[in-house]
Motif scaffolding. Structure first.
Motif, PDB file in Angstrom:
ATOM      1  N   MET A  51       0.833  -1.208   0.000  1.00 54.40           N
ATOM      2  CA  MET A  51       0.000   0.000   0.000  1.00 54.40           C
ATOM      3  C   MET A  51       0.870   1.261   0.000  1.00 54.40           C
ATOM      4  O   MET A  51       0.619   2.190  -0.771  1.00 54.40           O
ATOM      5  N   LEU A  96      -7.538  -1.796  -1.313  1.00 54.70           N
ATOM      6  CA  LEU A  96      -7.895  -1.418   0.060  1.00 54.70           C
ATOM      7  C   LEU A  96      -9.303  -1.894   0.412  1.00 54.70           C
ATOM      8  O   LEU A  96      -9.540  -2.396   1.514  1.00 54.70           O
ATOM      9  N   GLN A  99      -9.165  -5.607   1.106  1.00 56.01           N
ATOM     10  CA  GLN A  99      -8.585  -5.843   2.426  1.00 56.01           C
ATOM     11  C   GLN A  99      -9.584  -5.500   3.525  1.00 56.01           C
ATOM     12  O   GLN A  99      -9.699  -6.216   4.520  1.00 56.01           O
ATOM     13  N   HIS A 100     -10.315  -4.408   3.338  1.00 53.73           N
ATOM     14  CA  HIS A 100     -11.310  -3.980   4.320  1.00 53.73           C
ATOM     15  C   HIS A 100     -12.402  -5.036   4.486  1.00 53.73           C
ATOM     16  O   HIS A 100     -12.779  -5.381   5.601  1.00 53.73           O
TER      17      HIS A 100
END
Length: 129
Positions: A51, A96, A99-100
């Motif tokens: 990231m 992201l 992943q969240h």
């Protein structure tokens, strides 16, 4: 060692966790007040490093566009670079978001916090604008 870094990071992130004693002294709270949600990432993990790498590349692209504007470069060339940044940001958002969902959303649902689904739907709607 890793737990110390996480605790240090928590203290830096939640300013509202500071508690004032009766004597008026500010003391660091041991837990967050809930005013801001946090996701504590392992700074040594592959996902975290990826990231940060992506964000640094995007930052470099933005600085490149700034230089292009300062050098009075051709508008279309600048627009092409802006498009590349938008694509890079979209790729970052997708990663992201994945992943969240795999971590935060799953954990909250398992803990009975079904409102996280509404939060997720709202976030996806904002990303799709």
């Amino acid at each position: 060692m890793a737990e110390e870094k996480i605790m240090e990071k928590k203290e830096k992130l939640c300013y509202a966790a500071a508690v004032t004693s009766e004597a008026g002294e500010t003391m660091s709270g041991s837990s967050c007040c809930g005013c801001v949600k946090h996701k504590y990432r392992d700074v040594n993990s592959k996902e975290y490093k990826n990231m940060i790498r992506r964000l640094k590349l995007i930052e470099g692209q933005v600085r490149g566009i700034e230089k292009m504007v300062e050098e009075d470069r051709y508008c279309i060339d600048i627009l092409v670079q802006v498009s590349a940044i938008q694509s890079a940001l979209n790729a970052f958002n997708k990663e992201l978001l994945a992943q969240h969902i795999h971590s935060c959303v799953v954990e909250d649902i398992r803990n009975g916090k079904d409102e996280v689904v509404d939060e997720l739907v709202s976030a996806v709607q904002k990303l799709m604008k």
